[in-house]
Enzyme design. Structure first.
Site, PDB file in Angstrom:
ATOM      1  N   GLU A 138      10.645 -11.349  -2.375  1.00 35.47           N
ATOM      2  CA  GLU A 138      11.002  -9.999  -2.812  1.00 35.47           C
ATOM      3  C   GLU A 138      12.130  -9.596  -1.867  1.00 35.47           C
ATOM      4  O   GLU A 138      11.876  -9.256  -0.704  1.00 35.47           O
ATOM      5  CB  GLU A 138       9.819  -9.039  -2.681  1.00 35.47           C
ATOM      6  CG  GLU A 138      10.173  -7.643  -3.168  1.00 35.47           C
ATOM      7  CD  GLU A 138       9.068  -6.626  -2.916  1.00 35.47           C
ATOM      8  OE1 GLU A 138       8.901  -5.727  -3.760  1.00 35.47           O
ATOM      9  OE2 GLU A 138       8.385  -6.712  -1.877  1.00 35.47           O
ATOM     10  N   ASP A 156       6.207 -10.569   0.051  1.00 28.50           N
ATOM     11  CA  ASP A 156       6.423  -9.144  -0.074  1.00 28.50           C
ATOM     12  C   ASP A 156       7.418  -8.659   0.978  1.00 28.50           C
ATOM     13  O   ASP A 156       7.335  -9.045   2.143  1.00 28.50           O
ATOM     14  CB  ASP A 156       5.079  -8.416   0.095  1.00 28.50           C
ATOM     15  CG  ASP A 156       5.204  -6.921   0.018  1.00 28.50           C
ATOM     16  OD1 ASP A 156       5.508  -6.413  -1.074  1.00 28.50           O
ATOM     17  OD2 ASP A 156       4.986  -6.257   1.045  1.00 28.50           O
TER      18      ASP A 156
END
Length: 709
Positions: free
Chosen positions: A379, A343
């Protein structure tokens, strides 16, 4: 109680069958107490007198699995210098393998008094905070083997442990929303029938429900608020939180592996749940605030924040880097997971301020013999300056391709000048990945994910509808590249429903026939809706949970979408031309059968595209020929692959268009996909066409023709 010196490594609590070794890092504290917690609320304090390289440690004989514990750090409390030690706060072990309980939000878990942030708070947090748990590391893995699916065979399914299983009609009530629910045969059967090869789980590291959300009657449903990087989230365990969550997670992984499904974890190493300078003191802040967090240079009371959550971990700290690498190796070696999605991964590359592609973190991953061998997905952005880094991660990494998402959405909603970029995204985004030695498989393609509209809502809403989140609809992305097909929200207009169904089939077909690695978001195959909420992070309820077909999902615009999705996944699986390991060349391949180029682009009139065609602002339709006789790499046995050839016709315009089948690329074809049809057409059942024939594609539809070898 006997207390032996113990060892400084490994960090955390390590049970060996006769007792437990405890080790914790802190450079800030003067002394550290290990607090062994008892069920009557009392605690036994053991000072960790041994210290090696700022790691305090002790071995305590007779401490068994299930024992709850925490640390108290005695030392300076000087926020102006970044130091926040306070022995009144019971602290979680950063290396805890399991966590018991939940935070009881009150002034006790904060280092300051409400309304007086400069005044130290000495209220005892022990009765109000989570506690670390000693676990039994032993588990019978049997003959568990990782599937080790190569990227070009991979189909990723992003899911939430609770959201996927909470409403499944075949699951017993006690298993819904749990790791055991993931392992239930009904869930695994759905994934295998769909053709999924990898289950990407939204955060399962122990996380915290934010104080603000709890006060509003909401929860941090998504879980991007980690407090324990080694512990499976305890609320997803069906039968206890004194180490049972570890056994249950391992059992789920073992069951998924038996079905040939990899397990990928969405991990949040960029920040923690302790938030900004007004956040709680739960673990890292109380142990060694300046070693774990990026503090502002001009005032160490405050935190640098490139994540939008209040803090960012200090990626140039050797102790932070060690913790992250130890965590990654633990989940691979002890929990048997097969990869990670990072993330806000751009934050991991910030050693100082800028995003550094050659930062220490990537060096450590590259050379690590364990972590470098699993799937690593970035990401590739954060909210800091220069944080959008799609295409800029090192060669070992794959990336969520946000440009793919945006371009495909623009194409099908009729955005002008999307055609040329659409062609690049369809063929693996060579403009992003080819120059640094990566292949099409570096691109994780997706149209929807947990963050944003569901597939159903993407074609049903122009605007976000997030008022249930309690932020007056200010949260969530405002520019969704969505189109409601003529009516905002739910509709009973047959024409609107038909168009929405066609658009969903267009998105699924495009995703599955694009070069790269496709990723589906859980429930999209059933046309799951969140009623226009594009930021359901706090909606731990039926709005965000997957409704399975037996509960009525998939009716209306979504009827039959599950079967169509399944057919498209298997069409991709059956034909290597849709999952090439190398980029197209745009020329014949040496040694391949025939002299046709490996790829060719055509206007609807059947002539090859020119620069003028690509640059036309009104262009919204094209065909692409994929030559199955010219796949540019041999298979694993060294033999050249041959496959059927395909002609993909895209009509993203608002009117029907007539397409001509090119005359020099095959004499006989068969329609295998037609998104204008409710069933989408199954392979082998569509009409046959010949070179030079004309096909009329209705507005916003896609047709796929197949030419056998």
């Amino acid at each position: 109680m006997q207390v032996w010196p113990g060892e400084a490594y490994p960090l955390g609590a390590t049970y060996d069958g006769a007792g437990t070794n405890f080790a914790v890092f802190t450079e800030a504290a003067d002394r550290v107490e290990l607090c062994l917690l008892h069920d009557d609320g009392s605690e036994t304090a053991v000072e960790l007198r041994e210290s090696d390289a700022f790691v305090r440690h002790a071995y305590v004989p007779g401490i068994m699995p299930g024992q709850r514990y925490g640390f108290r750090a005695h030392g300076p409390y000087a926020p102006g210098r970044g130091l926040r030690c306070n022995s009144a706060k019971l602290l979680l072990d950063p290396y805890a393998k399991a966590v018991s309980g939940a935070v009881g939000w009150g002034e006790e878990v904060y280092g300051y008094h409400f309304g007086e942030p400069e005044r130290r708070n000495d209220l005892d947090s022990a009765p109000h905070t989570m506690t670390s748990v000693v676990i039994n590391p032993y588990f019978d893995w049997g003959d568990d083997r990782r599937p080790r699916t190569e990227y070009h065979h991979t189909v990723i399914y992003e899911a939430h442990v609770k959201g996927l299983t909470m409403r499944h009609p075949a699951l017993p009530e006690e298993l819904r929303g749990t790791y055991a629910g993931l392992a239930h045969p009904a869930v695994i059967e759905h994934l295998t029938e769909l053709g999924v090869t990898a289950l990407e789980l939204m955060p399962v590291h122990q996380f915290v429900n934010d104080h603000r959300l709890v006060d509003m009657g909401l929860n941090n449903y998504w879980g991007y608020n980690t407090i324990g990087f080694f512990a499976p989230h305890n609320a997803y365990a069906s039968w206890g939180d004194r180490g049972q969550q570890v056994l249950e997670f391992k059992s789920a992984v073992r069951a998924l592996h038996e079905a040939g499904i990899e397990v990928i974890l969405d991990v949040v190493y960029n920040h923690t749940a302790e938030g900004n300078h007004l956040g709680p003191t739960l673990s890292f802040r109380g142990l060694d605030n300046p070693s774990y967090y990026r503090l502002t240079e001009d005032d160490a009371r405050y935190y640098m924040d490139t994540t939008g959550t209040g803090n960012s971990l200090l990626m140039r700290s050797p102790h932070v880097l060690q913790m992250i690498m130890d965590s990654l190796r633990y989940w691979v070696t002890e929990m048997h997971v097969d990869g990670f999605r990072f993330d806000l991964a751009a934050t991991l590359a910030r050693q100082f301020h800028e995003v550094d592609r050659l930062s220490s973190f990537f060096d450590l991953v590259q050379q690590d013999p364990v972590v470098s061998q699993v799937k690593l997905i970035a990401e590739p952005w954060d909210v800091g300056e220069g944080g959008y880094q799609v295409g800029n991660f090192p060669p070992l990494w794959t990336e969520w391709n946000g440009k793919y998402r945006d371009t495909v959405r623009d194409m099908w909603r009729g955005e002008q000048r999307a055609l040329a970029e659409f062609a690049s995204r369809l063929t693996g985004s060579s403009d992003l990945y080819q120059d640094d030695g990566r292949r099409p498989l570096a691109s994780i393609n997706f149209v929807t994910c947990h963050d944003g509209f569901t597939l159903h809502d993407l074609v049903s809403y122009n605007d976000k509808h997030n008022r249930a989140n309690g932020e007056d609809n200010r949260d969530g992305e405002s520019h969704n590249r969505s189109w409601n097909c003529g009516a905002e929200g739910e509709s009973d207009d047959p024409a609107v429903l038909e168009l929405r169904a066609r658009q969903m089939r267009n998105f699924i077909a495009t995703l599955m026939l694009s070069q790269g690695v496709p990723m589906l978001s859980h429930g999209d195959e059933f046309a799951r809706t969140q009623r226009g909420n594009n930021n359901a992070y706090c909606q731990d309820n039926e709005l965000a949970w997957v409704r399975w077909p037996d509960e009525g999902e998939g009716e209306g615009a979504g009827a039959g979408l599950d079967a169509f999705t399944r057919a498209m996944v298997w069409l991709r699986k059956d034909h290597p031309v849709f999952r090439r390991r190398r980029f197209f060349h745009g020329r014949p391949v040496e040694g391949a059968k025939g002299e046709l180029s490996d790829i060719a682009w055509f206007t609807p009139e059947g002539r090859e595209m020119t620069g003028r065609d690509w640059n036309s602002a009104r262009a919204s339709a094209l065909s692409v020929f994929l030559n199955g006789n010219a796949i540019s790499e041999p298979d694993t046995r060294g033999e050249r692959i041959t496959d059927d050839s395909f002609l993909l016709m895209f009509n993203a315009s608002p009117r029907p268009l007539e397409f001509v089948v090119p005359v020099n690329h095959g004499r006989q074809w068969q329609v295998v996909v037609d998104t204008a049809r409710a069933d989408g057409v199954a392979p082998g059942t569509g009409p046959k066409v010949a070179a030079g024939d004309r096909l009329t594609l209705v507005d916003r539809s896609m047709t796929v023709l197949q030419r056998p070898v």
